[in-house]
Design an enzyme around this catalytic site. Structure first.
Site: not given
Ligand code: SF4
Ligand code: SF4
Length: 327
Positions: A105, A159, A162, A165, A169, A212, A215, A219
């Site tokens: 990181d 993905c 789908c 995510c 959000c 957070c 997302c 998944c």
């Molecule tokens: S939720 Fe997971 S599988 Fe679905 S689009 Fe997002 S990253 Fe891809």
């Molecule tokens: S961490 Fe939370 S706010 Fe950031 S992109 Fe993912 S769902 Fe959205």
């Protein structure tokens, strides 16, 4: 470069300052010929099988403070860097001394891209790396080395159609598949962003006070996320299942003591209070008893930043309960 040109990095100026050195390892560490990429699972050892549902349920309890899963234990930077150093030592025992430098990181390294190009997983529509056998609940690390190694192949993306995510959000920070506007992302707003949180986004943060996970929680591949084998990422006392009011009452000394060796420490007590003040304001909106009283205890805090967020929280009125994001 396009992402930076859009300003999607917000105040994370370090993302822009290193220029092409971020994308070209040999410009950052001269002599680099290969990069070893690594990933380390981080779900705590006592994670239940239905952990995604357990985490979504926290969002339905407006008085509870939610800290992102990765940040509930020890600071992963230290854990992963130590292990990368050990890996490099063991390679050196086999092949003799070689030039290397480990990163976790670190600002000048495009680690998600290195990870996906080397087969650790594909970039999900949320931009994180994910894998069919491990979901996305892992940290990434890299060792830049001056030896040529055979290249591993990228894996194909899974993905498909789908878009869970993107849809889940809370702040619509994923502006297109694979494109994140960090300025809207709650992880950025609660951790990286230093000033006032934009008012329009505050109600959308609900009770998330550090990071957070939504997302990732939504998944489907995270059904396969793995628990860590290490005790380091076990949740610490005080960082799960606690009320906002309890955490808001921590003095600066309490904060420093309880976050010793935790990634949370680097945001400092002032941002900690700012984030919790927003969450308490949202608890007021949800009609949570005690939220107003908790906010009032900090109305005269010496920090203008904290006072302003407390005032915002106190000005909120109860509204209809928000719908749960849980599917
Ligand atoms: S939720 Fe997971 S599988 Fe679905 S689009 Fe997002 S990253 Fe891809
Ligand atoms: S961490 Fe939370 S706010 Fe950031 S992109 Fe993912 S769902 Fe959205």
């Amino acid at each position: 470069m396009q992402w930076l040109a859009h300003g999607f990095h917000g105040e994370m100026q370090y993302m822009a300052t290193h220029g092409t050195r971020r994308a070209r390892p040999a410009e950052l560490v001269p002599g680099t010929v290969s990069v070893i990429t690594a990933r380390m699972d981080y779900l705590p050892r006592d994670t239940p099988p239905d952990w995604q549902a357990v985490e979504f349920d926290r969002l339905a309890r407006p008085g509870e403070a939610i800290v992102s899963v990765y940040a509930r234990g020890r600071d992963y930077h230290k854990v992963l860097r130590n292990r990368l150093a050990k890996l490099a030592e063991r390679i050196a025992e086999e092949v003799g001394p070689f030039g290397h430098r480990a990163f976790t990181d670190s600002a000048p390294v495009l680690e998600a891209e290195l990870a996906s190009r080397s087969g650790q997983g594909w970039r999900g529509k949320h931009t994180l790396v994910l894998d069919r056998d491990a979901g996305s609940m892992f940290f990434l690390g890299e060792i830049y080395i001056d030896m040529a190694l055979p290249e591993s192949e990228p894996v194909t993306a899974h993905c498909g159609s789908c878009s869970a995510c993107i849809d889940v959000c809370p702040t619509q920070a994923i502006v297109a598949p694979g494109r994140l506007d960090a300025r809207r992302c709650i992880s950025y707003l609660t951790i990286e962003h230093g000033g006032p949180i934009p008012e329009a986004l505050r109600p959308l943060m609900a009770n998330r006070i550090y990071g957070c996970d939504d997302c990732q929680l939504i998944c489907p591949w995270n059904k396969f996320a793995k628990k860590s084998a290490l005790p380091d990422f076990d949740a610490r006392e005080g960082l799960t299942g606690r009320t906002l009011a309890e955490l808001f009452a921590w003095t600066e000394d309490d904060f420093l003591r309880r976050t010793e060796g935790s990634p949370i420490r680097r945001i400092g007590h002032e941002r900690w209070l700012r984030n919790i003040a927003v969450a308490l304001g949202n608890a007021v909106r949800s009609g949570e008893s005690g939220a107003r009283e908790a906010l009032a205890t900090r109305a005269g805090h010496p920090s203008e930043l904290v006072r302003e967020h407390v005032a915002w929280g106190l000005a909120q009125q109860a509204v209809d309960p928000r719908p749960s994001p849980r599917p």
